[in-house]
Design a protein around this motif. Structure first.
Motif, PDB file in Angstrom:
ATOM      1  N   ALA A 141       0.835  -1.206   0.000  1.00 28.12           N
ATOM      2  CA  ALA A 141       0.000   0.000   0.000  1.00 28.12           C
ATOM      3  C   ALA A 141       0.864   1.248   0.000  1.00 28.12           C
ATOM      4  O   ALA A 141       0.593   2.222  -0.722  1.00 28.12           O
ATOM      5  CB  ALA A 141      -0.922   0.001   1.216  1.00 28.12           C
ATOM      6  N   ALA A 142       1.925   1.236   0.795  1.00 26.74           N
ATOM      7  CA  ALA A 142       2.841   2.377   0.829  1.00 26.74           C
ATOM      8  C   ALA A 142       3.491   2.592  -0.526  1.00 26.74           C
ATOM      9  O   ALA A 142       3.559   3.720  -1.030  1.00 26.74           O
ATOM     10  CB  ALA A 142       3.909   2.154   1.898  1.00 26.74           C
ATOM     11  N   GLU A 143       3.970   1.522  -1.138  1.00 27.40           N
ATOM     12  CA  GLU A 143       4.591   1.629  -2.453  1.00 27.40           C
ATOM     13  C   GLU A 143       3.624   2.241  -3.468  1.00 27.40           C
ATOM     14  O   GLU A 143       3.989   3.146  -4.230  1.00 27.40           O
ATOM     15  CB  GLU A 143       5.032   0.249  -2.939  1.00 27.40           C
ATOM     16  CG  GLU A 143       5.629   0.239  -4.340  1.00 27.40           C
ATOM     17  CD  GLU A 143       5.811  -1.168  -4.855  1.00 27.40           C
ATOM     18  OE1 GLU A 143       6.974  -1.573  -5.003  1.00 27.40           O
ATOM     19  OE2 GLU A 143       4.788  -1.865  -5.098  1.00 27.40           O
ATOM     20  N   ARG A 144       2.395   1.773  -3.463  1.00 26.42           N
ATOM     21  CA  ARG A 144       1.395   2.259  -4.419  1.00 26.42           C
ATOM     22  C   ARG A 144       1.115   3.750  -4.218  1.00 26.42           C
ATOM     23  O   ARG A 144       1.065   4.520  -5.180  1.00 26.42           O
ATOM     24  CB  ARG A 144       0.113   1.438  -4.269  1.00 26.42           C
ATOM     25  CG  ARG A 144      -0.961   1.739  -5.294  1.00 26.42           C
ATOM     26  CD  ARG A 144      -1.970   0.619  -5.347  1.00 26.42           C
ATOM     27  NE  ARG A 144      -2.724   0.452  -4.117  1.00 26.42           N
ATOM     28  CZ  ARG A 144      -2.556  -0.553  -3.259  1.00 26.42           C
ATOM     29  NH1 ARG A 144      -1.638  -1.492  -3.482  1.00 26.42           N
ATOM     30  NH2 ARG A 144      -3.291  -0.644  -2.166  1.00 26.42           N
ATOM     31  N   LEU A 145       0.980   4.159  -2.971  1.00 25.63           N
ATOM     32  CA  LEU A 145       0.697   5.570  -2.695  1.00 25.63           C
ATOM     33  C   LEU A 145       1.924   6.444  -2.945  1.00 25.63           C
ATOM     34  O   LEU A 145       1.803   7.553  -3.482  1.00 25.63           O
ATOM     35  CB  LEU A 145       0.205   5.726  -1.263  1.00 25.63           C
ATOM     36  CG  LEU A 145      -1.178   5.137  -0.988  1.00 25.63           C
ATOM     37  CD1 LEU A 145      -1.507   5.197   0.498  1.00 25.63           C
ATOM     38  CD2 LEU A 145      -2.248   5.850  -1.794  1.00 25.63           C
ATOM     39  N   PHE A 146       3.108   5.975  -2.563  1.00 24.28           N
ATOM     40  CA  PHE A 146       4.326   6.734  -2.852  1.00 24.28           C
ATOM     41  C   PHE A 146       4.501   6.901  -4.363  1.00 24.28           C
ATOM     42  O   PHE A 146       4.970   7.937  -4.833  1.00 24.28           O
ATOM     43  CB  PHE A 146       5.558   6.018  -2.279  1.00 24.28           C
ATOM     44  CG  PHE A 146       5.638   5.979  -0.773  1.00 24.28           C
ATOM     45  CD1 PHE A 146       4.987   6.919   0.006  1.00 24.28           C
ATOM     46  CD2 PHE A 146       6.370   4.988  -0.139  1.00 24.28           C
ATOM     47  CE1 PHE A 146       5.062   6.882   1.395  1.00 24.28           C
ATOM     48  CE2 PHE A 146       6.461   4.939   1.244  1.00 24.28           C
ATOM     49  CZ  PHE A 146       5.800   5.887   2.019  1.00 24.28           C
ATOM     50  N   ALA A 147       4.132   5.870  -5.129  1.00 26.92           N
ATOM     51  CA  ALA A 147       4.267   5.933  -6.587  1.00 26.92           C
ATOM     52  C   ALA A 147       3.307   6.959  -7.185  1.00 26.92           C
ATOM     53  O   ALA A 147       3.619   7.591  -8.202  1.00 26.92           O
ATOM     54  CB  ALA A 147       4.005   4.554  -7.193  1.00 26.92           C
ATOM     55  N   ARG A 148       2.164   7.131  -6.573  1.00 26.08           N
ATOM     56  CA  ARG A 148       1.174   8.083  -7.106  1.00 26.08           C
ATOM     57  C   ARG A 148       1.468   9.516  -6.694  1.00 26.08           C
ATOM     58  O   ARG A 148       1.356  10.445  -7.504  1.00 26.08           O
ATOM     59  CB  ARG A 148      -0.221   7.700  -6.593  1.00 26.08           C
ATOM     60  CG  ARG A 148      -0.789   6.423  -7.187  1.00 26.08           C
ATOM     61  CD  ARG A 148      -2.128   6.122  -6.527  1.00 26.08           C
ATOM     62  NE  ARG A 148      -2.682   4.853  -6.986  1.00 26.08           N
ATOM     63  CZ  ARG A 148      -3.736   4.261  -6.425  1.00 26.08           C
ATOM     64  NH1 ARG A 148      -4.341   4.837  -5.393  1.00 26.08           N
ATOM     65  NH2 ARG A 148      -4.179   3.109  -6.880  1.00 26.08           N
ATOM     66  N   ARG A 149       1.810   9.705  -5.419  1.00 31.66           N
ATOM     67  CA  ARG A 149       1.852  11.069  -4.890  1.00 31.66           C
ATOM     68  C   ARG A 149       3.186  11.462  -4.270  1.00 31.66           C
ATOM     69  O   ARG A 149       3.327  12.596  -3.819  1.00 31.66           O
ATOM     70  CB  ARG A 149       0.731  11.253  -3.851  1.00 31.66           C
ATOM     71  CG  ARG A 149      -0.651  10.932  -4.398  1.00 31.66           C
ATOM     72  CD  ARG A 149      -1.736  11.733  -3.714  1.00 31.66           C
ATOM     73  NE  ARG A 149      -1.707  11.614  -2.275  1.00 31.66           N
ATOM     74  CZ  ARG A 149      -2.384  10.698  -1.576  1.00 31.66           C
ATOM     75  NH1 ARG A 149      -3.122   9.799  -2.211  1.00 31.66           N
ATOM     76  NH2 ARG A 149      -2.360  10.680  -0.270  1.00 31.66           N
ATOM     77  N   GLY A 150       4.146  10.572  -4.255  1.00 31.02           N
ATOM     78  CA  GLY A 150       5.430  10.896  -3.670  1.00 31.02           C
ATOM     79  C   GLY A 150       5.477  10.610  -2.180  1.00 31.02           C
ATOM     80  O   GLY A 150       4.444  10.503  -1.507  1.00 31.02           O
ATOM     81  N   LEU A 207      10.291   4.908  -7.463  1.00 25.26           N
ATOM     82  CA  LEU A 207      11.632   5.456  -7.675  1.00 25.26           C
ATOM     83  C   LEU A 207      11.556   6.776  -8.436  1.00 25.26           C
ATOM     84  O   LEU A 207      12.288   7.731  -8.125  1.00 25.26           O
ATOM     85  CB  LEU A 207      12.495   4.464  -8.463  1.00 25.26           C
ATOM     86  CG  LEU A 207      12.870   3.149  -7.803  1.00 25.26           C
ATOM     87  CD1 LEU A 207      13.755   2.334  -8.764  1.00 25.26           C
ATOM     88  CD2 LEU A 207      13.595   3.363  -6.487  1.00 25.26           C
ATOM     89  N   ASN A 208      10.685   6.835  -9.417  1.00 26.34           N
ATOM     90  CA  ASN A 208      10.546   8.056 -10.217  1.00 26.34           C
ATOM     91  C   ASN A 208      10.082   9.229  -9.363  1.00 26.34           C
ATOM     92  O   ASN A 208      10.572  10.354  -9.506  1.00 26.34           O
ATOM     93  CB  ASN A 208       9.564   7.810 -11.364  1.00 26.34           C
ATOM     94  CG  ASN A 208       9.505   8.971 -12.331  1.00 26.34           C
ATOM     95  OD1 ASN A 208      10.524   9.479 -12.784  1.00 26.34           O
ATOM     96  ND2 ASN A 208       8.304   9.407 -12.652  1.00 26.34           N
ATOM     97  N   GLN A 209       9.144   8.983  -8.480  1.00 20.42           N
ATOM     98  CA  GLN A 209       8.687  10.045  -7.581  1.00 20.42           C
ATOM     99  C   GLN A 209       9.829  10.525  -6.685  1.00 20.42           C
ATOM    100  O   GLN A 209       9.979  11.738  -6.448  1.00 20.42           O
ATOM    101  CB  GLN A 209       7.523   9.547  -6.718  1.00 20.42           C
ATOM    102  CG  GLN A 209       6.220   9.353  -7.460  1.00 20.42           C
ATOM    103  CD  GLN A 209       5.499  10.669  -7.735  1.00 20.42           C
ATOM    104  OE1 GLN A 209       5.971  11.744  -7.412  1.00 20.42           O
ATOM    105  NE2 GLN A 209       4.324  10.571  -8.344  1.00 20.42           N
ATOM    106  N   LEU A 210      10.640   9.619  -6.202  1.00 19.64           N
ATOM    107  CA  LEU A 210      11.770  10.001  -5.347  1.00 19.64           C
ATOM    108  C   LEU A 210      12.801  10.804  -6.130  1.00 19.64           C
ATOM    109  O   LEU A 210      13.371  11.773  -5.614  1.00 19.64           O
ATOM    110  CB  LEU A 210      12.411   8.751  -4.736  1.00 19.64           C
ATOM    111  CG  LEU A 210      11.554   7.989  -3.714  1.00 19.64           C
ATOM    112  CD1 LEU A 210      12.223   6.670  -3.346  1.00 19.64           C
ATOM    113  CD2 LEU A 210      11.311   8.819  -2.467  1.00 19.64           C
ATOM    114  N   ILE A 211      13.041  10.425  -7.381  1.00 20.42           N
ATOM    115  CA  ILE A 211      13.962  11.186  -8.229  1.00 20.42           C
ATOM    116  C   ILE A 211      13.425  12.583  -8.474  1.00 20.42           C
ATOM    117  O   ILE A 211      14.163  13.581  -8.389  1.00 20.42           O
ATOM    118  CB  ILE A 211      14.198  10.451  -9.567  1.00 20.42           C
ATOM    119  CG1 ILE A 211      15.130   9.264  -9.358  1.00 20.42           C
ATOM    120  CG2 ILE A 211      14.793  11.397 -10.612  1.00 20.42           C
ATOM    121  CD1 ILE A 211      15.387   8.469 -10.610  1.00 20.42           C
ATOM    122  N   ASN A 212      12.144  12.686  -8.770  1.00 21.52           N
ATOM    123  CA  ASN A 212      11.553  13.992  -9.082  1.00 21.52           C
ATOM    124  C   ASN A 212      11.677  14.970  -7.917  1.00 21.52           C
ATOM    125  O   ASN A 212      11.689  16.190  -8.128  1.00 21.52           O
ATOM    126  CB  ASN A 212      10.078  13.822  -9.455  1.00 21.52           C
ATOM    127  CG  ASN A 212       9.895  13.185 -10.817  1.00 21.52           C
ATOM    128  OD1 ASN A 212      10.808  13.173 -11.644  1.00 21.52           O
ATOM    129  ND2 ASN A 212       8.715  12.631 -11.056  1.00 21.52           N
TER     130      ASN A 212
END
Length: 232
Positions: A21-30, A118-123
């Motif tokens: 769940a955390a991965e999914r939400l981090f992927a959507r909104r950072g 990962l993309n959200q973290l890079i951004n």
């Protein structure tokens, strides 16, 4: 014994639900755009202390996402490195790029949003900070791939090389994140064309203009393209 085993299985299932769940939400909104309460509710958990019980903190939960996904990525990556090394003796730049990109591409789909995270973290210039805080045992494969890639390129000064590596890694993650958004991994031809572009960027000679005006890329420029190279 059976009851204890049942509680263990239930606990592992709860932990996995929270991680995914955390991965999914981090992927959507950072990472910063998601609260622990939202993660808990998305995972179907009502106990307000459940994340603290399993992970301690939000940072601990993010580290758990890395620990959940990276073993499979590393296993595939290590097998590729071993196979290519036996066949060729050493990895070419293209070989090293494949060892980084293909295992990440294979994570796409089936509810796995690791690349998009990962993309959200890079951004947000957060990937290096959180990746380096993860367990070294689960990040070793990425670092080995980075070393192999760097050692395949010897014609550039370190500052230029580091900038290009960072640009390529960011491009790998961002390109694959677009496939994640569609829910379908790239096929062989699509990924091969991307590897062509990444290889060309890394192997391109410096222009006379760059050689003549070099003042060093500098740490600020390196930070602007994503910080340290994590090769996750």
């Amino acid at each position: 014994m059976t009851a204890a085993r049942g509680r263990y299985i239930s606990g592992e299932q709860t932990r996995t639900r929270l991680v995914e769940a955390a991965e999914r939400l981090f992927a959507r909104r950072g990472y910063d755009g998601v609260t622990l309460a939202e993660i808990r509710k998305t995972a179907g958990q009502h106990n307000s202390s459940v994340i603290g019980y399993y992970f301690g903190t939000k940072e601990g939960l993010l580290r758990a996402v890395f620990s959940h996904r990276l073993p499979a990525v590393n296993e595939e990556r290590d097998a590729m490195v071993a196979r290519l090394t036996v066949a060729k003796g050493e990895l070419s730049t293209r070989d090293a790029l494949w060892t980084i990109a293909l295992p990440l591409a294979h994570t796409i789909g089936r509810g796995n949003h690791y690349v998009a995270m990962l993309n959200q973290l890079i951004n947000r210039d957060q990937l290096a900070e959180h990746y380096t805080a993860a367990d070294p045992a689960v990040t070793a494969g990425g670092r080995a791939a980075y070393i192999a890639l760097k050692e395949s390129i010897t014609h550039l000064p370190d500052d230029v090389l580091n900038q290009r590596l960072l640009l390529v890694y960011a491009s790998i993650v961002r390109s694959l994140a677009r496939f994640d958004a569609d829910g379908t991994p790239p096929d062989q031809g699509e990924l091969s064309a991307l590897v062509d572009a990444w290889e060309a960027l890394l192997l391109a000679p410096m222009s006379p203009e760059t050689v003549g005006s070099r003042r060093g890329i500098g740490e600020s420029a390196i930070r602007r393209v994503g910080g340290d190279f994590p090769a996750g």
